[in-house]
Motif scaffolding. Structure first.
Motif, mmCIF file in Angstrom:
data_model
loop_
_atom_site.group_PDB
_atom_site.id
_atom_site.type_symbol
_atom_site.label_atom_id
_atom_site.label_comp_id
_atom_site.label_asym_id
_atom_site.label_seq_id
_atom_site.Cartn_x
_atom_site.Cartn_y
_atom_site.Cartn_z
ATOM 1 N N LEU A 83 0.824 -1.208 0.000
ATOM 2 C CA LEU A 83 0.000 0.000 0.000
ATOM 3 C C LEU A 83 0.858 1.258 0.000
ATOM 4 N N THR A 84 1.938 1.261 0.763
ATOM 5 C CA THR A 84 2.792 2.444 0.889
ATOM 6 C C THR A 84 3.400 2.843 -0.448
ATOM 7 N N PHE A 85 3.961 1.883 -1.164
ATOM 8 C CA PHE A 85 4.585 2.204 -2.450
ATOM 9 C C PHE A 85 3.541 2.579 -3.500
ATOM 10 N N GLY A 89 3.178 6.411 -5.721
ATOM 11 C CA GLY A 89 2.918 6.668 -7.134
ATOM 12 C C GLY A 89 1.732 7.590 -7.337
ATOM 13 N N ILE A 90 0.678 7.397 -6.554
ATOM 14 C CA ILE A 90 -0.507 8.248 -6.665
ATOM 15 C C ILE A 90 -0.194 9.665 -6.198
ATOM 16 N N MET A 91 0.555 9.784 -5.106
ATOM 17 C CA MET A 91 0.893 11.105 -4.571
ATOM 18 C C MET A 91 1.690 11.929 -5.571
ATOM 19 N N MET A 92 2.715 11.310 -6.170
ATOM 20 C CA MET A 92 3.540 12.049 -7.120
ATOM 21 C C MET A 92 2.779 12.349 -8.410
ATOM 22 N N SER A 93 1.820 11.517 -8.749
ATOM 23 C CA SER A 93 0.975 11.811 -9.908
ATOM 24 C C SER A 93 0.134 13.056 -9.646
ATOM 25 N N LEU A 121 -1.551 12.813 1.026
ATOM 26 C CA LEU A 121 -0.849 11.557 0.772
ATOM 27 C C LEU A 121 0.613 11.639 1.209
ATOM 28 N N THR A 122 1.218 12.821 1.089
ATOM 29 C CA THR A 122 2.597 12.979 1.556
ATOM 30 C C THR A 122 2.707 12.617 3.031
ATOM 31 N N SER A 123 1.803 13.153 3.835
ATOM 32 C CA SER A 123 1.803 12.838 5.267
ATOM 33 C C SER A 123 1.424 11.382 5.513
ATOM 34 N N ASN A 124 0.451 10.887 4.765
ATOM 35 C CA ASN A 124 -0.038 9.528 5.004
ATOM 36 C C ASN A 124 0.951 8.456 4.560
ATOM 37 N N ILE A 125 1.798 8.758 3.598
ATOM 38 C CA ILE A 125 2.842 7.801 3.227
ATOM 39 C C ILE A 125 3.815 7.628 4.386
ATOM 40 N N ALA A 126 4.132 8.732 5.057
ATOM 41 C CA ALA A 126 4.981 8.633 6.251
ATOM 42 C C ALA A 126 4.288 7.803 7.329
ATOM 43 N N VAL A 127 2.982 8.005 7.493
ATOM 44 C CA VAL A 127 2.212 7.206 8.453
ATOM 45 C C VAL A 127 2.246 5.731 8.056
ATOM 46 N N SER A 128 2.171 5.462 6.765
ATOM 47 C CA SER A 128 2.212 4.079 6.287
ATOM 48 C C SER A 128 3.535 3.411 6.643
ATOM 49 N N PHE A 129 4.642 4.140 6.459
ATOM 50 C CA PHE A 129 5.938 3.584 6.848
ATOM 51 C C PHE A 129 5.990 3.338 8.353
ATOM 52 N N LEU A 130 5.369 4.211 9.124
ATOM 53 C CA LEU A 130 5.296 3.999 10.571
ATOM 54 C C LEU A 130 4.600 2.677 10.880
ATOM 55 N N PHE A 131 3.470 2.427 10.234
ATOM 56 C CA PHE A 131 2.740 1.180 10.457
ATOM 57 C C PHE A 131 3.541 -0.023 9.966
ATOM 58 N N VAL A 181 4.814 15.322 11.143
ATOM 59 C CA VAL A 181 4.361 13.949 10.876
ATOM 60 C C VAL A 181 5.430 13.152 10.141
ATOM 61 N N VAL A 182 6.000 13.736 9.096
ATOM 62 C CA VAL A 182 7.008 13.021 8.306
ATOM 63 C C VAL A 182 8.248 12.719 9.146
ATOM 64 N N SER A 183 8.713 13.693 9.909
ATOM 65 C CA SER A 183 9.923 13.501 10.715
ATOM 66 C C SER A 183 9.727 12.421 11.773
ATOM 67 N N VAL A 184 8.638 12.502 12.513
ATOM 68 C CA VAL A 184 8.393 11.550 13.600
ATOM 69 C C VAL A 184 8.184 10.138 13.051
ATOM 70 N N CYS A 185 7.364 10.017 12.025
ATOM 71 C CA CYS A 185 7.061 8.690 11.478
ATOM 72 C C CYS A 185 8.305 8.032 10.883
ATOM 73 N N CYS A 186 9.089 8.798 10.131
ATOM 74 C CA CYS A 186 10.288 8.226 9.514
ATOM 75 C C CYS A 186 11.332 7.868 10.564
ATOM 76 N N PHE A 187 11.433 8.671 11.617
ATOM 77 C CA PHE A 187 12.390 8.370 12.684
ATOM 78 C C PHE A 187 12.005 7.071 13.398
ATOM 79 N N ILE A 188 10.729 6.917 13.699
ATOM 80 C CA ILE A 188 10.280 5.691 14.368
ATOM 81 C C ILE A 188 10.478 4.486 13.456
ATOM 82 N N TYR A 189 10.220 4.661 12.162
ATOM 83 C CA TYR A 189 10.444 3.551 11.225
ATOM 84 C C TYR A 189 11.912 3.137 11.229
#
Length: 285
Positions: A83-85, A89-93, A121-131, A181-189
């Motif tokens: 789902l994350t990847f 693709g959708i976000m960059m589109s 989607l930018t924020s939610n992709i970071a959330v997806s990596f967190l999950f 959101v991006v910083s925290v999620c990516c750091f935890i990942y």
């Protein structure tokens, strides 16, 4: 809607680190290519060099998500990475549509909708990596419906907050919903992946991906003026900070995909190398 237009322009300036400020060496206007059509209609593309990076991102997102879904063996977090990847693709589109075709159309509902999809989607992709990370370490159960419900609930909350943030002109929206959101999620990942010993040999790909992402973000923000000065006024119109940011984001995600593939392969090799004889050790059942 005019309030949204004015705010979104200010938001874009913040998003791109004031690339086009009065004291910047970067071009103050976007390059626009137009093609004459029938009945006086013109098809115009702004920031044409960005469009290929967005198409590349869509291809990367679709290819990586499909390959992850086809990985052999047991991979509990498979669905979350898939789902994350795909979302990347959708976000960059949506970013390509916004920056190349709707850049002058900040007054319409379409622009608002695409902008919300882009930043949401930018924020939610970071959330997806967190999950993904939390499922990798079994903090969350990747096969539980509750985990998926929690993920989609978080998605919805972020989209709602971005909608109000853009339309109500919340001054804290960018710092909290994007940077925070991006910083925290990516750091935890990152922490979750470092804690998994079986993935250590795959970590170089993760670090390279993070490095490309950081350099791209730096080029598109604090280093934008230096990029434009080094390229000059002509080339920076096409291959300036925004182009570097988009391109390096694609490279970063490609290395992230490589990390996921290698980590999954290491996990399968580890399982094959250390089999358990359940007849000899019934306590392992």
């Amino acid at each position: 809607m005019m309030k949204f237009a004015n705010y979104f322009l200010r938001f874009q300036n913040s998003y791109y680190g004031n690339i086009r400020s009065a004291n910047s060496s970067c071009p103050t206007t976007d390059v626009k290519w137009c093609i004459d059509g029938f009945d006086g209609y013109k098809l115009c593309i702004e920031n044409p060099s960005i469009l290929p990076t967005c198409i590349l991102a869509l291809m990367i997102g679709l290819f990586c998500s499909k390959r992850i879904s086809q990985l052999p063996g047991e991979f509990p977090s498979r669905w979350y990475y898939h789902l994350t990847f795909f979302l990347y693709g959708i976000m960059m589109s949506s970013a390509g549509i916004l920056h190349c075709f709707l850049n002058d159309d900040t007054k319409s509902f379409t622009s608002l909708a695409v902008a919300i999809i882009d930043v949401g989607l930018t924020s939610n992709i970071a959330v997806s990596f967190l999950f993904c990370g939390l499922c990798d370490i079994q903090f969350l159960n990747p096969k539980s419906a509750t985990t998926r419900w929690l993920l989609f609930t978080t998605y919805s909350i972020i989209f709602i907050l971005w909608t109000f943030g853009l339309t109500k002109q919340w001054s804290w929206a960018f710092n909290v919903l994007y940077t925070g959101v991006v910083s925290v999620c990516c750091f935890i990942y990152l922490i979750t992946q470092l804690s998994i010993k079986s993935k250590h040999h795959a970590l170089p790909a993760l670090f390279v991906g993070g490095l490309y992402g950081a350099i791209g973000l730096l080029a598109g923000s604090f280093g934008a003026d230096a990029v434009c000065k080094s390229e000059g006024p002509f080339w920076s119109q096409y291959f300036g900070p925004e182009f570097i940011w988009f391109l390096f984001s694609d490279i970063s995600v490609a290395f992230m995909f490589l990390y996921v593939i290698r980590a999954n392969r290491e996990q399968r090799i580890l399982v094959k190398t250390y089999p358990i004889d359940f007849e000899k050790y019934p306590g392992k059942l």
